[in-house]
Design an enzyme around this catalytic site. Structure first.
Site, short mmCIF file in Angstrom:
data_model
loop_
_atom_site.label_atom_id
_atom_site.label_comp_id
_atom_site.label_asym_id
_atom_site.label_seq_id
_atom_site.Cartn_x
_atom_site.Cartn_y
_atom_site.Cartn_z
N SER A 57 -43.37 37.24 -0.69
CA SER A 57 -42.78 36.57 -1.85
C SER A 57 -43.34 35.15 -1.99
O SER A 57 -43.14 34.51 -3.02
CB SER A 57 -41.25 36.52 -1.73
OG SER A 57 -40.87 35.94 -0.49
N ASP A 95 -44.98 39.31 7.02
CA ASP A 95 -45.01 40.39 6.02
C ASP A 95 -46.44 40.88 5.82
O ASP A 95 -47.34 40.07 5.52
CB ASP A 95 -44.49 39.82 4.69
CG ASP A 95 -43.60 40.78 3.95
OD1 ASP A 95 -43.40 41.91 4.43
OD2 ASP A 95 -43.07 40.38 2.89
N LYS A 124 -43.65 43.33 8.99
CA LYS A 124 -42.81 44.15 8.09
C LYS A 124 -43.74 44.85 7.11
O LYS A 124 -44.73 44.26 6.64
CB LYS A 124 -41.81 43.25 7.36
CG LYS A 124 -40.98 44.00 6.31
CD LYS A 124 -39.82 43.17 5.79
CE LYS A 124 -40.18 42.22 4.67
NZ LYS A 124 -40.76 42.84 3.47
N GLU A 126 -43.66 47.84 3.64
CA GLU A 126 -42.81 48.49 2.63
C GLU A 126 -43.11 49.98 2.54
O GLU A 126 -44.27 50.39 2.66
CB GLU A 126 -43.06 47.85 1.26
CG GLU A 126 -42.71 46.38 1.20
CD GLU A 126 -42.89 45.78 -0.20
OE1 GLU A 126 -43.22 46.50 -1.15
OE2 GLU A 126 -42.70 44.54 -0.30
N GLU A 193 -33.49 46.89 0.00
CA GLU A 193 -33.44 45.96 -1.14
C GLU A 193 -32.95 46.64 -2.42
O GLU A 193 -33.48 47.70 -2.82
CB GLU A 193 -34.85 45.36 -1.36
CG GLU A 193 -34.90 44.39 -2.54
CD GLU A 193 -36.13 43.49 -2.55
OE1 GLU A 193 -36.93 43.54 -1.60
OE2 GLU A 193 -36.28 42.72 -3.52
O1 KIV Z 1 -41.19 38.87 0.81
C1 KIV Z 1 -39.96 38.76 0.84
O2 KIV Z 1 -39.40 37.69 0.57
C2 KIV Z 1 -39.18 39.93 1.18
C3 KIV Z 1 -37.70 39.82 1.05
C4 KIV Z 1 -37.33 39.99 -0.37
C5 KIV Z 1 -36.98 40.77 1.93
O3 KIV Z 1 -39.71 40.95 1.51
#
Ligand code: KIV
Length: 275
Positions: A57, A95, A124, A126, A193
């Site tokens: 994000s 991420d 993380k 998706e 989410e």
């Molecule tokens: O990238 C991010 O901020 C996220 C959150 C919305 C969980 O993946």
């Protein structure tokens, strides 16, 4: 880990500590926020969160892009490293950006290693059961993995926008089956989410690992928000966001006061000058 008084953590939070943190086993709900730089990481850690997510994000929140598809593994490593230099006690989650884990397992492991070497303690990614082979490869390479189900922003084009997911029984069952496949593959926790409250609850009930909700209702094992949303830095926020401050307003007023003081000659004053 964080107690209800939000005291700073006095010892580092580890993946095994998070893996067993189910509310039904008496654990306090987990707290995760995003941070993309050193000041953000210091604020999050001083506030006593359990996990700092260096989220993709960063693309729309900080870098001005329309969606998260624009950031690369190098961009993410740059932000992970800034957070890691503050040596927080909170667990650092890096991420994996779009296209860094979609090609094959070897490419996925190489990309995840870039974030681990930048200072992330886990990654993380998706998606549902289709990601299970990538999760297995990461776990074999000793890289802990967090899942991310429901509204997966990297699928914005496939989903046709940012919408509530798993609204009907079939989609909810598919989401839970996908999550179970990821747990079998080795994820230690998952983000869920923007799904109906009952789907967040059913997923939490079904999984052995903690669920961390964002717009998934109160019955998850924890909650995550984008820090810029909860601080009121972003202009607009979704229904599930609670804005605990309006820092954009405070900051605009402060900069406007500086501009007015410069223009009137009130700044700098004598005490702000070297004699
Ligand atoms: O990238 C991010 O901020 C996220 C959150 C919305 C969980 O993946």
């Amino acid at each position: 880990m964080s107690d209800p008084s939000s005291a700073p953590n006095t010892a580092p939070i580890t993946v095994p500590m998070i893996r067993t943190a189910k509310v039904r086993d008496g654990h306090a709900p987990l707290v995760m926020v995003t941070a993309y730089d050193a000041p953000g990481a210091r604020i999050a850690d001083a506030a006593g969160v359990d996990m700092i997510l260096v989220g993709d994000s960063v693309a729309n929140v900080v870098l001005g892009y329309e969606d998260t598809l624009q950031v690369t593994i190098e961009d993410m490593a740059h932000h992970v490293a800034a957070v890691a230099r503050t040596r927080p006690n909170a667990l650092i989650v890096g991420d994996l950006p779009w296209m860094s884990y979609h090609i094959d397992a070897a490419d996925t492991v190489r990309n995840a290693a870039v974030l681990i070497r930048a200072g992330a303690q886990c990654v993380k990614l998706e998606g549902g059961s289709v990601r299970a082979p990538m999760v297995e490869a990461l776990v074999r390479a000793e890289i802990p993995v967090m899942g991310h189900l429901g509204l997966t922003p990297q699928s914005v084009n496939a989903m046709g926008g940012y919408r509530v997911q798993a609204r009907d029984d079939e989609a909810a069952a598919e989401l839970i089956e996908g999550a179970q496949a990821l747990v079998s593959a080795g994820i230690f926790a998952t983000v869920v989410e923007v799904v109906p409250e009952k789907v967040g609850a059913a997923l939490t009930e079904a999984l052995e690992v903690p669920t961390i909700g964002i717009g998934a209702g109160p019955l998850c094992d924890g909650q995550v928000l984008v820090m810029h949303d909860l601080l009121g830095v972003t202009a607009r926020s979704a229904k599930f966001v609670r804005r605990y401050a309006e820092l954009a307003d405070v900051a605009t007023e402060a900069v406007a006061a500086f501009a007015a003081d410069v223009r009137s000659g009130a700044y700098p004053a004598d005490r702000e000058v070297y004699h």
